[in-house]
Design a protein around this motif. Structure first.
Motif, PDB file in Angstrom:
ATOM      1  N   ASP A  11      62.567  18.456  31.721  1.00  0.00           N
ATOM      2  CA  ASP A  11      61.800  19.058  32.793  1.00  0.00           C
ATOM      3  C   ASP A  11      61.496  18.006  33.853  1.00  0.00           C
ATOM      4  OD1 ASP A  11      58.994  21.370  32.726  1.00  0.00           O
ATOM      5  OD2 ASP A  11      60.248  20.650  34.356  1.00  0.00           O
ATOM      6  N   LEU A  12      61.566  18.439  35.103  1.00  0.00           N
ATOM      7  CA  LEU A  12      61.324  17.519  36.210  1.00  0.00           C
ATOM      8  C   LEU A  12      59.857  17.128  36.328  1.00  0.00           C
ATOM      9  CD1 LEU A  12      63.600  19.029  38.990  1.00  0.00           C
ATOM     10  CD2 LEU A  12      63.936  16.907  37.754  1.00  0.00           C
ATOM     11  N   LYS A  13      58.984  17.901  35.713  1.00  0.00           N
ATOM     12  CA  LYS A  13      57.554  17.607  35.828  1.00  0.00           C
ATOM     13  C   LYS A  13      57.218  16.233  35.269  1.00  0.00           C
ATOM     14  CE  LYS A  13      56.033  22.430  35.654  1.00  0.00           C
ATOM     15  NZ  LYS A  13      55.215  23.414  34.908  1.00  0.00           N
ATOM     16  N   LEU A  14      57.922  15.821  34.231  1.00  0.00           N
ATOM     17  CA  LEU A  14      57.642  14.522  33.624  1.00  0.00           C
ATOM     18  C   LEU A  14      58.006  13.382  34.571  1.00  0.00           C
ATOM     19  CD1 LEU A  14      56.565  13.444  30.919  1.00  0.00           C
ATOM     20  CD2 LEU A  14      58.904  13.216  30.165  1.00  0.00           C
ATOM     21  N   LEU A  15      59.177  13.471  35.210  1.00  0.00           N
ATOM     22  CA  LEU A  15      59.577  12.443  36.169  1.00  0.00           C
ATOM     23  C   LEU A  15      58.701  12.466  37.418  1.00  0.00           C
ATOM     24  CD1 LEU A  15      63.471  12.564  35.971  1.00  0.00           C
ATOM     25  CD2 LEU A  15      61.992  10.674  35.298  1.00  0.00           C
ATOM     26  N   ASN A  16      58.305  13.655  37.844  1.00  0.00           N
ATOM     27  CA  ASN A  16      57.426  13.742  39.005  1.00  0.00           C
ATOM     28  C   ASN A  16      56.070  13.114  38.707  1.00  0.00           C
ATOM     29  OD1 ASN A  16      56.669  14.996  41.711  1.00  0.00           O
ATOM     30  ND2 ASN A  16      55.170  15.942  40.366  1.00  0.00           N
ATOM     31  N   ARG A  45      56.675  10.117  50.683  1.00  0.00           N
ATOM     32  CA  ARG A  45      56.212  10.698  49.423  1.00  0.00           C
ATOM     33  C   ARG A  45      56.178  12.222  49.495  1.00  0.00           C
ATOM     34  NH1 ARG A  45      51.167   6.700  47.676  1.00  0.00           N
ATOM     35  NH2 ARG A  45      52.377   4.750  47.631  1.00  0.00           N
ATOM     36  N   GLY A  46      55.906  12.740  50.675  1.00  0.00           N
ATOM     37  CA  GLY A  46      55.907  14.199  50.824  1.00  0.00           C
ATOM     38  C   GLY A  46      57.281  14.789  50.616  1.00  0.00           C
ATOM     39  N   LYS A  47      58.320  14.128  51.125  1.00  0.00           N
ATOM     40  CA  LYS A  47      59.686  14.614  50.925  1.00  0.00           C
ATOM     41  C   LYS A  47      60.098  14.497  49.454  1.00  0.00           C
ATOM     42  CE  LYS A  47      61.490  13.720  55.563  1.00  0.00           C
ATOM     43  NZ  LYS A  47      62.517  12.983  56.367  1.00  0.00           N
ATOM     44  N   ALA A  48      59.629  13.439  48.769  1.00  0.00           N
ATOM     45  CA  ALA A  48      59.944  13.284  47.347  1.00  0.00           C
ATOM     46  C   ALA A  48      59.339  14.423  46.527  1.00  0.00           C
ATOM     47  CB  ALA A  48      59.430  11.939  46.849  1.00  0.00           C
ATOM     48  N   ILE A  70      67.042  15.214  39.441  1.00  0.00           N
ATOM     49  CA  ILE A  70      66.666  14.152  38.501  1.00  0.00           C
ATOM     50  C   ILE A  70      67.165  12.806  39.001  1.00  0.00           C
ATOM     51  CG2 ILE A  70      67.162  13.237  36.199  1.00  0.00           C
ATOM     52  CD1 ILE A  70      66.961  16.031  35.108  1.00  0.00           C
ATOM     53  N   ARG A  71      68.377  12.793  39.536  1.00  0.00           N
ATOM     54  CA  ARG A  71      68.940  11.545  40.064  1.00  0.00           C
ATOM     55  C   ARG A  71      68.090  11.021  41.223  1.00  0.00           C
ATOM     56  NH1 ARG A  71      73.394  13.464  40.991  1.00  0.00           N
ATOM     57  NH2 ARG A  71      74.460  12.971  39.032  1.00  0.00           N
ATOM     58  N   ARG A  72      67.620  11.910  42.077  1.00  0.00           N
ATOM     59  CA  ARG A  72      66.782  11.487  43.194  1.00  0.00           C
ATOM     60  C   ARG A  72      65.425  10.982  42.719  1.00  0.00           C
ATOM     61  NH1 ARG A  72      66.535  15.561  48.163  1.00  0.00           N
ATOM     62  NH2 ARG A  72      65.324  13.769  48.907  1.00  0.00           N
ATOM     63  N   GLN A  73      64.847  11.685  41.751  1.00  0.00           N
ATOM     64  CA  GLN A  73      63.543  11.250  41.232  1.00  0.00           C
ATOM     65  C   GLN A  73      63.659   9.903  40.520  1.00  0.00           C
ATOM     66  OE1 GLN A  73      60.550  12.761  41.744  1.00  0.00           O
ATOM     67  NE2 GLN A  73      61.614  14.239  43.055  1.00  0.00           N
ATOM     68  N   LEU A  74      64.762   9.681  39.826  1.00  0.00           N
ATOM     69  CA  LEU A  74      64.978   8.387  39.187  1.00  0.00           C
ATOM     70  C   LEU A  74      65.139   7.283  40.223  1.00  0.00           C
ATOM     71  CD1 LEU A  74      67.379   9.325  36.237  1.00  0.00           C
ATOM     72  CD2 LEU A  74      65.050   8.463  36.051  1.00  0.00           C
ATOM     73  N   ASP A  75      65.755   7.604  41.350  1.00  0.00           N
ATOM     74  CA  ASP A  75      65.902   6.631  42.429  1.00  0.00           C
ATOM     75  C   ASP A  75      64.542   6.255  43.010  1.00  0.00           C
ATOM     76  OD1 ASP A  75      67.277   5.017  44.340  1.00  0.00           O
ATOM     77  OD2 ASP A  75      66.997   6.599  45.812  1.00  0.00           O
ATOM     78  N   LEU A 119      71.073  11.031  31.804  1.00  0.00           N
ATOM     79  CA  LEU A 119      71.657  11.607  33.011  1.00  0.00           C
ATOM     80  C   LEU A 119      73.176  11.529  32.992  1.00  0.00           C
ATOM     81  CD1 LEU A 119      71.192  12.824  35.841  1.00  0.00           C
ATOM     82  CD2 LEU A 119      71.097  10.479  36.721  1.00  0.00           C
ATOM     83  N   TYR A 120      73.721  10.434  32.462  1.00  0.00           N
ATOM     84  CA  TYR A 120      75.172  10.227  32.476  1.00  0.00           C
ATOM     85  C   TYR A 120      75.794  10.380  31.083  1.00  0.00           C
ATOM     86  CZ  TYR A 120      74.009   8.284  37.026  1.00  0.00           C
ATOM     87  OH  TYR A 120      73.521   8.113  38.297  1.00  0.00           O
TER      88      TYR A 120
END
Length: 317
Positions: A11-16, A45-48, A70-75, A119-120
């Motif tokens: 889930d993306l919530k954890l990375l966010n 930060r707003g765009k993230a 996920i790749r963007r959030q990891l970046d 991810l990979y």
């Protein structure tokens, strides 16, 4: 423990949450000195957050779109971790933060490593997978149930003796429950001087190793017998009747789990630390046994009062 308090690692919530936590840490470190603000990462930060919400609000987003976000959030998270390292090298002190923040920072670093591998990688599992930034000990446990295929929380081993629920083992990592039968039987012998006459256990406990152990020590283990059923219909009917009685007896254990979650709040374990959560679980079973003793004492007192009334009432006439 209640599963809704945790986010599955995919889930993306954890990375966010990890990204927002590192942003808070960066702000606190930059407040220590005005010269440290130059190391603050330059991204909106707003765009993230908008990139996260764009997928999080969708009912069933495609896997390809989830991986891209996920790749963007990891970046973003990697930029924040690099900025924190630069701030520390420039003189910022982690000791100036509150304790839970730098504890969370260690967990976030491990989370970034795990999610980068997943991810990979072709596999979607990894050892010691993190599902909560605060409660690091919580792991996803595949239970195979229809209501919830994956559960989060402590895995416990419980037995019932003479109506009393006894807690034997608390583990935050998944394990095979069949390993607990022999240690519990040996503990019973150590406490009572002999092995139990019978053990009514779930199917997962009825394996070859446990069968051989129970046969050597004259313990009747519930479950279907190996081999073909006997030709004598009376013996076959007796075996089925015995199996049905053992299964009804084992329902007492399931009742303990149900009443523990419903009445003793075992499904709402709130402490964040591992020891605190284990203490809360143990106290739930302690209160469960204490209430049973109290009910037995009240029943004994009521019967004694009734007998005394009958005896003294009869002698006074």
């Amino acid at each position: 423990m209640h599963a809704s308090r945790y986010h599955h690692p995919t889930d993306l919530k954890l990375l966010n949450e990890a990204r927002e936590s590192t942003e808070r840490i960066i702000d606190d470190l930059c407040d220590q000195h005005s010269d440290l603000r130059k190391h603050k990462p330059r991204y909106d930060r707003g765009k993230a957050r908008a990139a996260f919400l764009n997928v999080a609000k969708q009912m069933k987003p495609r896997r390809r779109k989830i991986k891209a976000v996920i790749r963007r959030q990891l970046d973003y998270l990697q930029r924040n971790l690099d900025a924190i390292d630069a701030l520390i090298a420039s003189g910022a002190r982690l000791s100036g933060l509150k304790t839970h923040w730098w504890h969370k920072l260690l967990v976030i670093s491990e989370l970034h490593r795990q999610q980068s591998i997943l991810l990979y990688a072709k596999s979607r599992s990894i050892p010691d997978r993190i599902v909560n930034l605060v409660q690091r000990q919580v792991r996803p446990i595949v239970g195979g149930k229809a209501r919830a295929a994956v559960e989060f929380g402590a895995k416990i081993s419980v037995s019932v003796r003479n109506g009393f629920a006894i807690l034997h083992r608390i583990s935050w990592d998944p394990y095979n429950e069949g390993e607990d039968l022999i240690p519990q039987a040996k503990k019973y012998r150590l406490e009572n001087g002999c092995y139990p006459e019978r053990i009514c256990a779930d199917r997962i406990y009825i394996n070859t190793k446990n069968r051989n152990f129970c046969t050597r020590n004259n313990i009747r283990l519930s479950g279907k017998r190996l081999g073909r059923p006997p030709k004598d219909p009376e013996i076959n009917a007796a075996h089925k009747q015995q199996l049905s009685a053992d299964q009804r007896k084992r329902n007492e254990v399931e009742g303990v789990f149900g009443s523990g979650k419903r009445k003793y709040s075992l499904r709402l374990i709130m402490p964040r630390l591992c020891k605190g959560a284990e203490t809360s679980i143990s106290m739930g079973f302690l209160v469960m046994c204490a209430e049973k003793i109290l009910r037995q004492l009240l029943t004994l007192l009521a019967v004694s009062s009734l007998l005394a009334c009958c005896l003294f009432g009869g002698s006074s006439m």
